[in-house]
Design a protein around this motif. Sequence first.
Motif, mmCIF file in Angstrom:
data_model
loop_
_atom_site.group_PDB
_atom_site.id
_atom_site.type_symbol
_atom_site.label_atom_id
_atom_site.label_comp_id
_atom_site.label_asym_id
_atom_site.label_seq_id
_atom_site.Cartn_x
_atom_site.Cartn_y
_atom_site.Cartn_z
ATOM 1 N N VAL A 162 0.822 -1.215 0.000
ATOM 2 C CA VAL A 162 0.000 0.000 0.000
ATOM 3 C C VAL A 162 0.855 1.263 0.000
ATOM 4 O O VAL A 162 0.617 2.172 -0.809
ATOM 5 C CB VAL A 162 -0.994 -0.002 1.185
ATOM 6 N N PRO A 163 1.876 1.384 0.866
ATOM 7 C CA PRO A 163 2.689 2.612 0.834
ATOM 8 C C PRO A 163 3.329 2.878 -0.527
ATOM 9 O O PRO A 163 3.337 4.019 -0.998
ATOM 10 C CB PRO A 163 3.760 2.361 1.912
ATOM 11 N N LYS A 164 3.833 1.840 -1.176
ATOM 12 C CA LYS A 164 4.462 2.028 -2.485
ATOM 13 C C LYS A 164 3.430 2.416 -3.539
ATOM 14 O O LYS A 164 3.704 3.240 -4.421
ATOM 15 C CB LYS A 164 5.194 0.749 -2.898
ATOM 16 N N THR A 165 2.242 1.834 -3.453
ATOM 17 C CA THR A 165 1.185 2.161 -4.415
ATOM 18 C C THR A 165 0.717 3.593 -4.242
ATOM 19 O O THR A 165 0.563 4.331 -5.231
ATOM 20 C CB THR A 165 -0.001 1.186 -4.242
ATOM 21 N N LEU A 166 0.503 4.019 -3.009
ATOM 22 C CA LEU A 166 0.044 5.391 -2.771
ATOM 23 C C LEU A 166 1.118 6.397 -3.150
ATOM 24 O O LEU A 166 0.803 7.486 -3.665
ATOM 25 C CB LEU A 166 -0.374 5.562 -1.310
ATOM 26 N N GLU A 167 2.359 6.061 -2.927
ATOM 27 C CA GLU A 167 3.454 6.948 -3.349
ATOM 28 C C GLU A 167 3.440 7.123 -4.870
ATOM 29 O O GLU A 167 3.580 8.237 -5.383
ATOM 30 C CB GLU A 167 4.804 6.372 -2.916
ATOM 31 N N ALA A 168 3.235 6.021 -5.590
ATOM 32 C CA ALA A 168 3.174 6.086 -7.049
ATOM 33 C C ALA A 168 1.978 6.905 -7.518
ATOM 34 O O ALA A 168 2.067 7.679 -8.477
ATOM 35 C CB ALA A 168 3.112 4.675 -7.630
ATOM 36 N N MET A 169 0.835 6.740 -6.834
ATOM 37 C CA MET A 169 -0.345 7.536 -7.186
ATOM 38 C C MET A 169 -0.101 9.017 -6.947
ATOM 39 O O MET A 169 -0.491 9.862 -7.762
ATOM 40 C CB MET A 169 -1.560 7.054 -6.385
ATOM 41 N N ARG A 170 0.538 9.344 -5.832
ATOM 42 C CA ARG A 170 0.832 10.750 -5.538
ATOM 43 C C ARG A 170 1.754 11.357 -6.594
ATOM 44 O O ARG A 170 1.633 12.528 -6.941
ATOM 45 C CB ARG A 170 1.465 10.886 -4.153
ATOM 46 N N GLU A 171 2.671 10.552 -7.093
ATOM 47 C CA GLU A 171 3.630 11.033 -8.087
ATOM 48 C C GLU A 171 3.091 10.965 -9.512
ATOM 49 O O GLU A 171 3.750 11.420 -10.453
ATOM 50 C CB GLU A 171 4.923 10.214 -7.991
ATOM 51 N N GLY A 172 1.896 10.375 -9.685
ATOM 52 C CA GLY A 172 1.347 10.230 -11.024
ATOM 53 C C GLY A 172 2.189 9.317 -11.899
ATOM 54 O O GLY A 172 2.335 9.530 -13.103
ATOM 55 N N ARG A 173 2.703 8.275 -11.290
ATOM 56 C CA ARG A 173 3.595 7.354 -11.999
ATOM 57 C C ARG A 173 2.790 6.370 -12.835
ATOM 58 O O ARG A 173 1.718 5.931 -12.429
ATOM 59 C CB ARG A 173 4.441 6.602 -10.969
ATOM 60 N N CYS A 174 3.299 5.979 -13.974
ATOM 61 C CA CYS A 174 2.614 5.018 -14.836
ATOM 62 C C CYS A 174 3.216 3.631 -14.673
ATOM 63 O O CYS A 174 4.427 3.445 -14.833
ATOM 64 C CB CYS A 174 2.703 5.448 -16.297
ATOM 65 N N GLY A 175 2.354 2.652 -14.348
ATOM 66 C CA GLY A 175 2.809 1.274 -14.211
ATOM 67 C C GLY A 175 2.556 0.438 -15.449
ATOM 68 O O GLY A 175 2.793 -0.773 -15.450
ATOM 69 N N ILE A 176 2.082 1.075 -16.503
ATOM 70 C CA ILE A 176 1.792 0.369 -17.760
ATOM 71 C C ILE A 176 3.034 0.346 -18.627
ATOM 72 O O ILE A 176 3.670 1.383 -18.853
ATOM 73 C CB ILE A 176 0.622 1.056 -18.498
ATOM 74 N N SER A 177 3.388 -0.839 -19.099
ATOM 75 C CA SER A 177 4.610 -0.979 -19.891
ATOM 76 C C SER A 177 4.492 -2.197 -20.807
ATOM 77 O O SER A 177 3.458 -2.868 -20.852
ATOM 78 C CB SER A 177 5.824 -1.138 -18.962
#
Length: 403
Positions: free
Chosen positions: A19-34
């Motif tokens: 959860v912490p890593k996912t929320l950090e990615a959401m806050r940063e607007g990171r894309c996990g699609i590749s």
Amino acid sequence: MNRVVITGAGTINALGASVPKTLEAMREGRCGISQLEIRDVERLAIQIGGQVKGYEPEEAFNRQQLALYDRFTQFTLIAAREAIAQSGLEFSGDLAARSGVVLGNSGGGMTTLDDNYRSVYEDGKNRVHPFVVPKLMNNAAASHVSMEFNLKGPSFTVSTACASSNHAMAQAFQMVRSGMSPAMISGGSESMLCFGGVKAWEGLRVMSKDACRPFSANRNGMVQGEGAGVFVFEELEHAKSRGADILAEIAGFAMSSDASDIVMPSKQGAARAIKGAIQDAGISREEVGYINAHGTGTAANDKTESAAVADVFGAHADKLMISSTKSMHGHLIGGTGAVELLACIMAVRDGIIAPTIGYEEPDPECALDVVPNEAREAQVEVALSNAFAFGGLNAVLALKRFA
């Protein structure tokens, strides 16, 4: 009727293995699609997805377990371990007897199915592993969670395509609210990113070859993802009595059926579910500050969902923030509502709104504040999580900030 709160959350998805890593990615607007890393990917027209990369199942499970656990079950157990550890609950005695697990899943063990179809049809083998059926069945994840954590109460799987997790969490919520169970484990998972799974979705011609851009005028389709989200739902007084950390309160839910078309969404059906969740939560429209949209990035969904929101909220629609995190983690099909609930928790607990990334061009038919490309700080009292599935099956959850 009991008040119901969330005291634990867990996940693994393309944005992070917790959860912490996912929320950090959401806050940063990171894309996990590749680019997908699967067998025979070169034979696919669609070669991107929200795939969980760098995952080593041997680090979480032994050989005997892996013989029984499809990838979707593995993801579920990883998320459940995180959620239950955070909650601090230990299930024994009466608590174990009355607590259960309700999970959402659409495809079951697609990786197992794909591998064994290959074995029989391509390799010409006449025998498959004796555990193929218990490994691929939709309820496998729920059953293994119940066994690992001694959950002896109501346990089952809900399968309603893309609304599976929201329907499952609605059932678990109702069980705790009604007093049937003091605590329930709920959420959902999916792992369809195998050759057969992607090839089947290609046939619908709703998939993007490059990116998921919900609500953007130049969007060109959805992108599949995989993973799991699992939560601990607990009766408020039970949670307070043991000093549990409360993440948010589940205030209400509603479900509806379009009863019109197997694939095309209905504005009326979506609006009934949104309106019903608000009424069930006992709140006014004006109290809702954020909606985590179904937001698939298809022309049909985004326009229909925008119209439904406008119909329900009227003038307040202009003050709402609405975003689709599928732009970051992809569409987890049966597991998508569970991972997206994390964005709602972040909104009401932390005051951070996850963005809709990939937004490039305004669409006059999606004229809402879609929190484009960058996260936003804002105090939110109530958040809604929308899920609208093929088959015209809709489920909406309402979350409240717990003060």
